[in-house]
Write an enzyme that holds these catalytic residues in place. Structure first.
Site, PDB file in Angstrom:
ATOM      1  N   ARG A 103       0.826  -1.213   0.000  1.00 50.67           N
ATOM      2  CA  ARG A 103       0.000   0.000   0.000  1.00 50.67           C
ATOM      3  C   ARG A 103       0.863   1.266   0.000  1.00 50.67           C
ATOM      4  O   ARG A 103       0.468   2.284  -0.565  1.00 50.67           O
ATOM      5  CB  ARG A 103      -0.943  -0.014   1.200  1.00 50.67           C
ATOM      6  CG  ARG A 103      -2.079  -0.984   0.965  1.00 50.67           C
ATOM      7  CD  ARG A 103      -3.099  -0.932   2.057  1.00 50.67           C
ATOM      8  NE  ARG A 103      -4.329  -1.586   1.609  1.00 50.67           N
ATOM      9  CZ  ARG A 103      -5.280  -2.018   2.413  1.00 50.67           C
ATOM     10  NH1 ARG A 103      -5.151  -1.874   3.714  1.00 50.67           N
ATOM     11  NH2 ARG A 103      -6.357  -2.583   1.941  1.00 50.67           N
TER      12      ARG A 103
ATOM     13  N   LYS B  59     -19.480 -15.213   3.029  1.00 53.35           N
ATOM     14  CA  LYS B  59     -20.943 -15.207   3.128  1.00 53.35           C
ATOM     15  C   LYS B  59     -21.642 -14.604   1.916  1.00 53.35           C
ATOM     16  O   LYS B  59     -21.173 -13.638   1.346  1.00 53.35           O
ATOM     17  CB  LYS B  59     -21.335 -14.427   4.382  1.00 53.35           C
ATOM     18  CG  LYS B  59     -20.761 -15.036   5.648  1.00 53.35           C
ATOM     19  CD  LYS B  59     -21.436 -14.517   6.879  1.00 53.35           C
ATOM     20  CE  LYS B  59     -20.926 -13.161   7.251  1.00 53.35           C
ATOM     21  NZ  LYS B  59     -21.490 -12.604   8.460  1.00 53.35           N
TER      22      LYS B  59
ATOM     23  N   GLY C 144      -8.430  -7.575  -0.344  1.00 50.55           N
ATOM     24  CA  GLY C 144      -7.164  -7.881   0.323  1.00 50.55           C
ATOM     25  C   GLY C 144      -6.781  -9.348   0.262  1.00 50.55           C
ATOM     26  O   GLY C 144      -5.626  -9.695  -0.009  1.00 50.55           O
TER      27      GLY C 144
ATOM     28  N   GLY D  63     -13.187  -3.400   0.502  1.00 46.69           N
ATOM     29  CA  GLY D  63     -14.563  -2.896   0.586  1.00 46.69           C
ATOM     30  C   GLY D  63     -14.872  -1.907  -0.527  1.00 46.69           C
ATOM     31  O   GLY D  63     -15.950  -1.938  -1.126  1.00 46.69           O
TER      32      GLY D  63
END
Ligand code: AMP
Length: 394
Positions: free
Chosen positions: A37, A198, A351, A374
């Site tokens: 990063r 999920k 990630g 996200g």
């Protein structure tokens, strides 16, 4: 991209506040274990130095929840930046306090100051207006280059843009160009691979992608909710019983849209959640009681690989199995290796997937590996990201 970038404004002699994503993983001695990063932020920082700006960097690191905590200090980041740039990066002791003000007051062109962790002040995550205003008062231009937090409306990711001319850095530009182009004008066949734990986390993305792709491959823990909705036993596998109808309706939608929805045909199950647990491969219709599905099986790997060979654009988000344990990382690794081989635009987000392609040694053979988890998911869903919306249009 229709947003202005640092190229579109004159930065010479100006104080430029750059929001980066320096949220890097560290070990127990606070040593940075993966500096990607930081490396990803270098292009923008170097451009600003070369164009004689006065560079004020800021970022969050971890979740200090509004308190000053030494273990969340950006000191290791300042050191790593100094090493990578071959130029001193001064670290302020605070975010908008005396130290930050003193260090940024009389900066010279080409100088770099890093503010302390913006989340040391709880007003950051509240997107507090006063805090945004004070942060903005340190500089004359705002550059957002933190793609990883672009889906958050925080003071340093969006709030400051109210008080300063706001443009994007090269990292955000690159992310939007690759993902935007793939979504808007993909070369077909366009295949999406979705994994992760999920279904509930991925509903929005599945729904949005069903409007765009030719093939959608499902992997990871969410596959079992689909199996269960088809009436099969899933043993102790991850399964969201309140999402069975949803799984059914997603399958219906795929049919209506003419999207080939691919589910695993076999699965590697383990006795328990541990690295060396006993495991075996079974058909998706024959998961025994007392066993838990942790990866796709050999037949599925071959089937998915064959489909990928035809693809011209591939977007992958979420690991295909419990890849942290080697014996259940096979599906994820095989998919990663296949993506590196095919002649297609290949975009990997999140990630876990970024780590998986890195581990498989194929990251540099892919078209684009997104730094944001996200944020890339929300972008794929077609949501507006506050950290991008706040920037000036071209
Ligand atoms: P997500 O954050 O939803 O993308 O999920 C990522 C996590 O899901 C990783 O830690 C994976 O190890 C985990 N995962 C993927 N497949 C499975 C599975 N079949 N069973 C348990 N965990 C899984």
């Amino acid at each position: 991209m229709n947003k202005k970038t640092v190229r579109d404004i004159d930065v010479k002699g100006k104080k430029v506040l750059v929001r980066c994503d320096f949220n890097v993983p560290q070990d127990e001695n606070l040593e940075i274990t993966d500096n990607r990063r930081i490396v990803a932020a270098l292009d923008t920082i170097k451009y600003l130095i070369e164009n004689n700006a006065k560079v004020i960097l800021c970022s969050h690191l971890g979740r200090p929840k509004g308190e000053v905590k030494k273990e969340f200090s950006l000191l290791p980041v300042a050191k790593e930046l100094t090493r990578l740039l071959g130029k001193e990066v001064k670290l302020a002791d605070d975010v908008i306090g005396d130290s930050a003000k003193n260090l940024t007051e009389n900066m010279k062109e080409g100088e770099i100051v890093l503010l302390e962790n913006v989340r040391f002040d709880k007003r950051e995550e509240e997107n507090d207006d006063e805090f945004s205003k004070e942060l903005a008062s340190l500089a004359e231009i705002y550059v957002n280059d933190a793609f990883g937090t672009a889906h958050r409306a925080h003071a340093s990711t969006a709030g400051v843009a109210k008080y300063l001319p706001a443009v994007s850095g090269f990292l955000i530009e690159k992310e939007l160009n690759f993902m935007g182009k793939a979504l808007e004008n993909p070369e077909r066949p366009f295949v999406a691979i979705l994994g992760g734990k999920k279904v509930s986390d991925k509903i929005g993305v599945i729904d949005a992608l069903l409007e765009k792709v030719d093939t959608l491959m499902i992997g990871g823990g969410m596959a079992y909710t689909f199996f269960k909705s088809m009436g099969y036993n899933v043993g102790d596998s991850i399964c969201e019983l309140d999402k069975l109808d949803l799984a059914t309706s997603l399958m219906e939608k795929a049919k209506q849209k003419g999207v080939k929805l691919m589910l695993p045909v076999d699965t590697k199950v383990g006795k328990e959640f541990s690295k060396d647990t006993e495991s075996k491969i079974v058909k998706y219709t024959e998961i025994p009681d007392g066993w838990e599905g942790f990866d796709i099986g050999t037949e599925t790997i071959e089937m998915y690989k064959k489909e990928l060979e035809k693809a011209k654009t591939v977007i992958w988000n979420g690991p295909i199995g419990l890849f942290e344990f080697d014996q259940f990382a096979v599906g994820t690794n095989e998919i990663a290796k296949k993506l590196a081989e095919i002649d297609a635009v290949t975009i990997v987000g999140g990630g876990d997937c970024a780590a998986a392609v890195e581990k498989a040694g194929v990251a540099d053979k892919l078209t684009h590996v997104s730094t944001g988890g996200g944020a890339s998911l929300e972008f794929l869903e077609g949501k507006k990201l506050p950290g991008i919306e706040c920037l000036q249009d071209k």
